[in-house]
Design a protein around this motif. Structure first.
Motif, mmCIF file in Angstrom:
data_model
loop_
_atom_site.group_PDB
_atom_site.id
_atom_site.type_symbol
_atom_site.label_atom_id
_atom_site.label_comp_id
_atom_site.label_asym_id
_atom_site.label_seq_id
_atom_site.Cartn_x
_atom_site.Cartn_y
_atom_site.Cartn_z
ATOM 1 N N TYR A 3 22.509 58.532 22.961
ATOM 2 C CA TYR A 3 23.378 57.412 22.584
ATOM 3 C C TYR A 3 23.068 56.181 23.432
ATOM 4 C CZ TYR A 3 27.465 54.511 22.043
ATOM 5 O OH TYR A 3 28.282 53.452 21.827
ATOM 6 N N GLY A 4 22.896 56.381 24.740
ATOM 7 C CA GLY A 4 22.564 55.261 25.623
ATOM 8 C C GLY A 4 21.236 54.627 25.253
ATOM 9 N N ALA A 5 20.235 55.467 24.944
ATOM 10 C CA ALA A 5 18.923 54.942 24.555
ATOM 11 C C ALA A 5 19.031 54.158 23.245
ATOM 12 C CB ALA A 5 17.921 56.074 24.411
ATOM 13 N N SER A 6 19.817 54.683 22.328
ATOM 14 C CA SER A 6 20.021 53.981 21.051
ATOM 15 C C SER A 6 20.701 52.637 21.281
ATOM 16 C CB SER A 6 20.874 54.844 20.124
ATOM 17 O OG SER A 6 21.247 54.125 18.990
ATOM 18 N N SER B 282 19.112 49.003 20.478
ATOM 19 C CA SER B 282 19.796 48.014 19.639
ATOM 20 C C SER B 282 19.922 46.683 20.371
ATOM 21 C CB SER B 282 21.192 48.505 19.255
ATOM 22 O OG SER B 282 21.095 49.662 18.458
ATOM 23 N N LEU B 283 20.239 46.744 21.653
ATOM 24 C CA LEU B 283 20.342 45.511 22.435
ATOM 25 C C LEU B 283 18.985 44.815 22.520
ATOM 26 C CD1 LEU B 283 22.700 46.632 25.335
ATOM 27 C CD2 LEU B 283 23.233 45.089 23.456
ATOM 28 N N HIS C 18 16.547 44.963 20.302
ATOM 29 C CA HIS C 18 16.280 44.349 18.992
ATOM 30 C C HIS C 18 17.069 43.052 18.843
ATOM 31 C CE1 HIS C 18 13.705 47.391 17.405
ATOM 32 N NE2 HIS C 18 14.618 48.345 17.451
ATOM 33 N N ALA C 19 18.336 43.076 19.253
ATOM 34 C CA ALA C 19 19.170 41.873 19.142
ATOM 35 C C ALA C 19 18.608 40.751 20.016
ATOM 36 C CB ALA C 19 20.608 42.191 19.550
ATOM 37 N N ALA C 20 18.138 41.097 21.215
ATOM 38 C CA ALA C 20 17.577 40.074 22.108
ATOM 39 C C ALA C 20 16.303 39.481 21.511
ATOM 40 C CB ALA C 20 17.286 40.674 23.480
ATOM 41 N N ARG C 21 15.453 40.351 20.947
ATOM 42 C CA ARG C 21 14.222 39.845 20.324
ATOM 43 C C ARG C 21 14.535 38.968 19.129
ATOM 44 N NH1 ARG C 21 11.494 45.326 21.117
ATOM 45 N NH2 ARG C 21 13.306 45.711 20.447
ATOM 46 N N ALA C 22 15.496 39.380 18.321
ATOM 47 C CA ALA C 22 15.868 38.584 17.141
ATOM 48 C C ALA C 22 16.421 37.224 17.579
ATOM 49 C CB ALA C 22 16.903 39.327 16.294
ATOM 50 N N GLY C 23 17.242 37.217 18.619
ATOM 51 C CA GLY C 23 17.762 35.950 19.132
ATOM 52 C C GLY C 23 16.650 35.067 19.662
ATOM 53 N N GLY C 24 15.687 35.673 20.389
ATOM 54 C CA GLY C 24 14.546 34.899 20.895
ATOM 55 C C GLY C 24 13.713 34.323 19.767
ATOM 56 N N ASP C 25 13.509 35.121 18.721
ATOM 57 C CA ASP C 25 12.746 34.635 17.563
ATOM 58 C C ASP C 25 13.464 33.462 16.895
ATOM 59 O OD1 ASP C 25 10.843 36.545 18.037
ATOM 60 O OD2 ASP C 25 11.529 37.907 16.432
ATOM 61 N N ARG C 26 14.778 33.583 16.772
ATOM 62 C CA ARG C 26 15.534 32.489 16.146
ATOM 63 C C ARG C 26 15.463 31.222 16.995
ATOM 64 N NH1 ARG C 26 20.809 35.767 13.998
ATOM 65 N NH2 ARG C 26 19.770 36.746 12.243
ATOM 66 N N LEU C 27 15.559 31.385 18.315
ATOM 67 C CA LEU C 27 15.436 30.215 19.186
ATOM 68 C C LEU C 27 14.048 29.588 19.083
ATOM 69 C CD1 LEU C 27 17.324 31.285 22.429
ATOM 70 C CD2 LEU C 27 17.948 29.493 20.828
ATOM 71 N N GLU C 28 13.026 30.436 19.001
ATOM 72 C CA GLU C 28 11.660 29.924 18.857
ATOM 73 C C GLU C 28 11.516 29.157 17.543
ATOM 74 O OE1 GLU C 28 7.075 31.600 18.851
ATOM 75 O OE2 GLU C 28 8.740 33.001 18.894
#
Length: 164
Positions: free
Chosen positions: A92-95, A99-100, A102-112
């Protein structure tokens, strides 16, 4: 009179609570219990794993048995249960960490993407401003030339009139 009203109000509240309780089904209670347990595990994953290990050890030590072999099996089962709960908590912790990430990468992509869009807009504005300034410069040059020609012609006409 006030005591009678209070008793009546309390009686009505109790009846309403009993009616709500009667209207609920076992599925409602099960759903509430599931949601509460899921929320607790999500909020406290480490405490959940530690509690699972503690319960496993407790069960393993309490299980009665005729001899040492039985206790060893019970201990092994309790250890297996604790290990399984620990693995569940780790998964559960690894999942959650995945997820965190993926969310950080998606946020970075949106900022880029946002930065690229702002940069493209600024470059377009600079090009447009350059084109506009070139147009203004050309208009000013033509205007100066035309005014110079007209002024020269007027001066020439004025000299010829004065000379006559």
């Amino acid at each position: 009179m006030a005591d009678t009203e209070k008793r009546e109000e309390l009686k009505n509240r109790i009846e309403a609570g009993q009616q709500r309780h009667a209207d609920r089904t076992v599925a409602d209670y099960a759903r509430d219990a599931r949601d509460s347990a899921t929320a607790f595990v999500k909020e406290h994953p480490i405490a959940t794993v530690a509690g699972g290990v503690a319960v496993g050890v407790l069960i393993a030590s309490i299980v009665p048995g005729p001899g040492r072999r039985m206790r060893r099996r019970a201990t092994q089962r309790g250890s297996a249960l604790a290990a399984m709960l620990a693995e569940l908590g780790t998964a559960y912790g690894a999942s959650l960490l995945d997820s965190l990430g993926h969310a950080a990468r998606a946020g970075g992509d949106r900022l880029e993407d946002l930065g690229d869009a702002i940069g493209d807009g600024a470059r377009d504005l600079r090009r447009e401003a350059g084109a506009q300034s070139e147009t203004v410069r050309e208009s000013a040059r033509r205007l100066t030339r035309d005014v110079g020609k007209k002024t020269g012609r007027r001066m020439r006409d004025l000299r010829t009139r004065i000379a006559q």
